[in-house]
Enzyme design. Structure first.
Site, short mmCIF file in Angstrom:
data_model
loop_
_atom_site.label_atom_id
_atom_site.label_comp_id
_atom_site.label_asym_id
_atom_site.label_seq_id
_atom_site.Cartn_x
_atom_site.Cartn_y
_atom_site.Cartn_z
N GLU A 1 35.62 13.85 -13.34
CA GLU A 1 35.82 13.67 -11.90
C GLU A 1 37.31 13.60 -11.60
O GLU A 1 37.79 14.20 -10.65
CB GLU A 1 35.10 12.39 -11.42
N ARG B 1 32.41 -0.35 -6.28
CA ARG B 1 30.97 -0.16 -6.53
C ARG B 1 30.41 -1.34 -7.33
O ARG B 1 29.25 -1.72 -7.16
CB ARG B 1 30.68 1.18 -7.21
N ALA C 1 28.97 10.72 -7.62
CA ALA C 1 28.25 9.72 -6.83
C ALA C 1 26.79 10.13 -6.60
O ALA C 1 26.18 9.74 -5.60
CB ALA C 1 28.96 9.45 -5.50
N GLU D 1 22.70 9.15 -11.15
CA GLU D 1 23.17 7.91 -11.75
C GLU D 1 22.15 6.78 -11.81
O GLU D 1 22.12 6.03 -12.78
CB GLU D 1 24.41 7.40 -10.99
N1 LUZ Z 1 33.14 8.62 -7.16
C1 LUZ Z 1 33.81 8.19 -6.09
C2 LUZ Z 1 31.94 8.13 -7.47
O1 LUZ Z 1 34.92 8.64 -5.86
N2 LUZ Z 1 33.25 7.29 -5.27
C3 LUZ Z 1 32.04 6.75 -5.49
O2 LUZ Z 1 31.56 5.92 -4.72
C4 LUZ Z 1 31.36 7.17 -6.65
N3 LUZ Z 1 30.18 6.64 -6.96
C5 LUZ Z 1 29.56 7.04 -8.06
C6 LUZ Z 1 30.15 7.99 -8.86
N4 LUZ Z 1 31.31 8.53 -8.57
MO1 MOS Z 2 30.41 10.32 -11.17
S1 MOS Z 2 30.47 8.66 -12.23
O1 MOS Z 2 31.44 11.49 -11.50
O2 MOS Z 2 29.16 10.47 -10.17
#
Ligand code: LUZ
Ligand code: MOS
Length: 758
Positions: free
Chosen positions: A233, A311, A510, A714
């Site tokens: 990410e 989170r 997410a 997730e």
């Molecule tokens: N990435 C992000 C995420 O930038 N914001 C989030 O709330 C999130 N949640 C889950 C996985 N990646």
């Molecule tokens: Mo994420 S932890 O790249 O949804």
């Protein structure tokens, strides 16, 4: 049972995977003059760079070295906070921090020469743990506090109060495809980058700013990833940018693939957390007050840690209603690689803490944890501590369905009978509820767009922001477009994800990839159908709007079957100069969040469920075997059971790995000692029970998400936490527990817990 045909259908990506035909970055055809890059990096966790000795490599023919001083733009890759350099300048802050890149004609040469480079440091004392960093006031940002009710008054009303610590270990992503990119110089100042990233827009933006050029000079293209799990990410950026820098300087294609040992060493992981909590109950075991402090081990730079910490705070109530709650989060700066997004994104840490609090309190109160769970589970209309109202809340329905399906009271008796007097083996079980908020908690990120092109032969091409990483998002997009247009799925192709076709994208993260991009695709398909509708309305000079649709590619007007079919309509529209391309966007409706008050409606909805775990532990060895897992999962109106079941199974295994075997150990000097697969153990097929029973909760009322289906990537990872408590239940049968809960619950730790108890 899934039909065999579902697995081998050529319409699925997995057909390509199983036949070895899918392409990943390292498989792609590249120009013959491509150069290979190898990153050299810090071998100390904290220090000042005194000298770099290239060991003559800088004088070799066709070998090139680039360091911080060769960066034409800004040496900065931080996302949320600008606190991370691409290449270290005078200081290093973790083992594996990139110092520069060496480029040569072959991968072997590049790696050979870059490994010889010697850097001389003045070593300084590193900080390894979050608690250590907290004591030294070494933070990424000011603390975050989420509060509801009145914690002081709440605790005054409590009959029972317990407090304790919890330690949560990290996790390695271990995507099958390691990080990598290919950068191809184009005419002029322009570059095309092929990257294994969840976030092509970030690669584009950071490459442009590192090179001091504009975003429109950079095109990023992604076919698919061999897994990511959050590890790509934010942390795919550096490698793509480094390849981009070298290609830009050399005007030659440059390929950079991290070998596995470097990938494990150089990249950040799931955040380890240290946690302190205090929990208070009324006489009837209702939770009245909960105070929790999270010490997040962020590593040496912010990366996504602030969002991950948020989170954690959102999910610190687990699946329970808690009227008086105070959660404080400290993002602690340490000398480890910056920790990053990982499936669950901070939620597992928050949920493990409340579940630990409930489990231990139950033991102290000499009642079963289920008793506390059942009384406190969230129900319809209850308000989360961040102000959102629980709607279409099915966690208790799923939980109750599990207890009925398992026949819990009969199970309890059976297990108790098995355990009594058994000094060799002990059984235990646990029911793990699931509540997971869906949407990026940063509201602005909840948007996507899609470009739909219909070609003259009636075939359809769709581009979106979604990255296919094995989760089946491309198939879901094709599925909803096929339903929307009323044409066969085989006519629809999903293109690579490309910043020139789809701009300003959010990462595919997410769990929202299918929700956001599937909806954008539906809207774009609808836009084209509207043009077809207008065309026939005009043609028939109808002053009422006609109802125009396709069923199995046959045209229907106002429900009446017509002569024309899809292909002939396409031809007719082109003849009449009507565009068959549409570019439309989607933004998740009705979400907002006040980041000062920490109140609002951050989530579009929640994904709910419950899982039953049964284990048998070997008391003398400290090993365990999962006997049975039963899951009832609310996936809304599931649109693809094959994909969603696969996501639940995969997340479950990864969650069990996180809680019971995947152990990350850094020594006091900040070296990762679990740096290979001989030392870092992940679950395999033998770790999973033969008996995994997954059913979907019948939820006909849910309307949001993608056509009433819920995000699935997730949430089911959280179920894995249930394995932890099932094992504790087995080994600590009927006993009060006076050790601190630490994850992962490895065989070694189980052994030590048993012998500490004895
Ligand atoms: N990435 C992000 C995420 O930038 N914001 C989030 O709330 C999130 N949640 C889950 C996985 N990646
Ligand atoms: Mo994420 S932890 O790249 O949804």
């Amino acid at each position: 049972m899934l039909k065999k045909i579902d697995y081998i259908s050529k319409d699925y990506d997995r057909y390509l995977h199983l036949t070895g035909k899918s392409e990943f970055v390292d498989d792609m055809n590249i120009p013959s003059d491509t150069m290979y890059a190898s990153v050299f990096y810090s071998s100390v966790a904290k220090g000042k760079i005194k000298n770099i000795d290239f060991k003559g490599a800088d004088k070799l023919h066709n070998v090139f070295i680039f360091t911080a001083k060769d960066i034409p733009g800004e040496n900065q890759i931080g996302g949320i906070i600008k606190d991370e350099l691409l290449f270290a300048e005078d200081e290093v802050d973790f083992v594996g921090e990139p110092i520069g890149v060496l480029v040569a004609e072959t991968r072997e040469k590049a790696e050979e020469y870059s490994k010889k480079i010697e850097v001389e440091y003045e070593q300084l004392e590193p900080i390894i743990t979050a608690r250590e960093s907290f004591l030294k006031n070494n933070f990424i940002m000011p603390p975050r506090i989420f509060e509801s009710g009145d914690i002081v008054k709440g605790f005054k009303k409590c009959e029972y109060i317990f407090e304790d610590k919890v330690e949560f270990g990290g996790q390695e992503h271990l995507y099958l495809e390691t990080q990598g990119a290919i950068a191809l110089p184009l005419e002029g100042n322009n570059l095309k980058i092929i990257s294994s990233t969840q976030n092509p827009t970030a690669v584009q933006r950071i490459t442009a700013s590192i090179l001091g050029i504009s975003n429109n000079n950079i095109e990023v293209d992604v076919l698919r990833l061999g897994g990511a799990f959050g590890g790509k990410e934010d942390q795919a950026n550096a490698w793509a940018v480094i390849a981009g820098l070298a290609a830009y300087k050399l005007k030659k294609p440059v390929k950079l693939i991290l070998e596995r040992s470097d990938d494990i060493k150089l990249t950040g992981k799931r955040h380890p957390y240290s946690i302190d909590y205090r929990i208070g109950f009324a006489k009837d075991y209702k939770i009245i007050a909960y105070e929790v402090i999270f010490y997040q081990n962020a590593g040496a730079a912010a990366d996504l840690s602030p969002a991950v910490l948020d989170r954690t705070l959102f999910h610190c109530n687990g699946s329970y209603f808690i009227p008086n709650l105070k959660a404080t989060g400290y993002s602690c700066k340490t000398n480890l690689p910056p920790n990053t997004a990982f499936r669950g994104f901070g939620a597992p840490q928050g949920i493990f803490a409340i579940e630990s609090a409930i489990f231990k309190s139950a033991r102290k109160l000499r009642i079963s944890p289920q008793k506390i769970q059942e009384i406190n589970l969230l129900t319809e209309g209850k308000v989360f501590h961040y102000g959102q109202v629980a709607k279409n809340c099915t966690v208790k329905n799923c939980y109750d369905s599990i207890t009925r399906k398992i026949n819990i009271s009969k199970k309890e008796k059976e297990i108790s009978l098995f355990n009594t007097g058994n000094t060799e083996f002990r059984k235990g079980f646990y029911i793990m509820p699931l509540t997971f908020g869906i949407s990026f908690t940063n509201t602005m990120m909840n948007q996507a767009s899609a470009l739909v092109n219909i070609y003259s032969d009636g075939s359809v091409s769709i581009s979106t922001a979604a990255i296919e990483m094995g989760q089946g998002v491309n198939y879901k997009i094709r599925q909803v477009a096929s339903e929307e247009l009323g044409i066969d799925i085989s006519k629809i192709r999903v293109e690579t994800t490309n910043t020139s076709r789809i701009a300003n994208t959010s990462p595919t993260a997410a769990s929202s990839g299918a929700d956001l991009n599937g909806n954008a695709s539906r809207i774009a398909c609808r836009e084209i159908l509207n043009r077809i509708t207008k065309y026939y309305s005009d043609k028939q000079k109808s002053n009422k709007k006609l109802r125009v649709e396709f069923k199995k590619e046959q045209l229907f007007i106002n429900g009446k079957k017509q002569e024309q079919h899809w292909k002939s309509v396409v031809t007719e529209l082109l003849m009449n100069r009507i565009s068959l391309s549409a570019h439309c966007s989607y933004a998740t409706p009705k979400i907002k969040f006040d980041k000062i008050k920490n109140k609002g409606n951050p989530f579009s909805y929640h994904t709910y469920g419950a899982a039953y775990f049964e284990v048998t532990a070997d008391i003398s060895l400290g090993t365990f075997k999962l006997d049975e897992i039963v899951i009832i999962h609310d996936g809304g109106k599931v649109i693809n059971k094959v994909i969603d079941t696969g996501q639940i199974e995969g997340a479950l295994a990864q969650g069990i790995g996180m809680m019971t075997m995947e152990e990350i150990i850094y020594d006091e000097k900040g070296n990762l000692t679990t740096n290979s697969l001989s030392k870092y153990k992940v679950p395999d097929i033998y770790s999973m029970p033969d008996d995994i029973n997954i059913t979907f909760y019948q939820n006909n009322d849910f309307e949001s998400g993608l056509k009433g289906s819920k995000a699935v990537g997730e949430p089911p990872l959280v179920y894995g936490i249930g394995a932890y408590f099932a094992i504790i239940n087995a080994i600590g049968f009927n006993k009060e527990i006076n050790y601190i809960f630490e994850s992962p619950l490895t065989n070694e730790r189980i052994f030590n817990y048993i012998n500490r108890e004895a």
